[in-house]
Design a protein around this motif. Structure first.
Motif, short mmCIF file in Angstrom:
data_model
loop_
_atom_site.label_atom_id
_atom_site.label_comp_id
_atom_site.label_asym_id
_atom_site.label_seq_id
_atom_site.Cartn_x
_atom_site.Cartn_y
_atom_site.Cartn_z
N UNK A 102 0.86 -1.17 0.00
CA UNK A 102 0.00 0.00 0.00
C UNK A 102 0.90 1.23 0.00
N UNK A 103 0.85 1.95 -1.08
CA UNK A 103 1.67 3.15 -1.24
C UNK A 103 0.80 4.31 -1.69
N UNK A 104 1.00 5.45 -1.06
CA UNK A 104 0.31 6.64 -1.51
C UNK A 104 1.08 7.20 -2.70
N UNK A 105 0.36 7.47 -3.77
CA UNK A 105 0.99 8.01 -4.98
C UNK A 105 0.49 9.43 -5.21
N UNK A 106 1.39 10.39 -5.05
CA UNK A 106 1.03 11.79 -5.28
C UNK A 106 1.66 12.34 -6.56
N UNK A 107 2.62 11.60 -7.11
CA UNK A 107 3.31 12.06 -8.31
C UNK A 107 3.50 10.90 -9.28
N UNK A 108 3.84 11.23 -10.51
CA UNK A 108 4.15 10.19 -11.50
C UNK A 108 5.35 9.37 -11.03
#
Length: 82
Positions: free
Chosen positions: A8-14
């Motif tokens: 589970x990783x938060x992705x805020x950027x490409x």
């Protein structure tokens, strides 16, 4: 019985998406060329995606995520003043 590992990783950027894809590809023991073929995209696209290219086509990004067994969830977040 094997236990399914949940990443589970938060992705805020490409770049965040690229890191998650590279991590999953390596965990699966795939080369970049193998992963690109498995996902139905070109080697260059896969490389650019893993390196965080911000202009990658969303449809193809979703295609890669699906093929690698990664799911995308969209969640509302609370704002700081709520």
């Amino acid at each position: 019985m094997t236990e399914k590992r949940i990443l589970k990783n938060k992705a805020a950027t490409a770049a965040d998406i690229g890191v998650a894809i590279r991590k999953k590809r390596k965990e699966d023991g795939l080369t970049l060329a193998d992963a690109a073929a498995l996902c139905g995209v070109g080697y260059r696209f896969m490389s650019d995606l893993e390196n965080g290219k911000a202009t990658a086509q969303v449809g193809k990004v979703l295609q890669v995520l699906t093929a690698l067994g990664l799911d995308v969830y969209i969640e509302s977040r609370s704002w700081p003043n709520e």
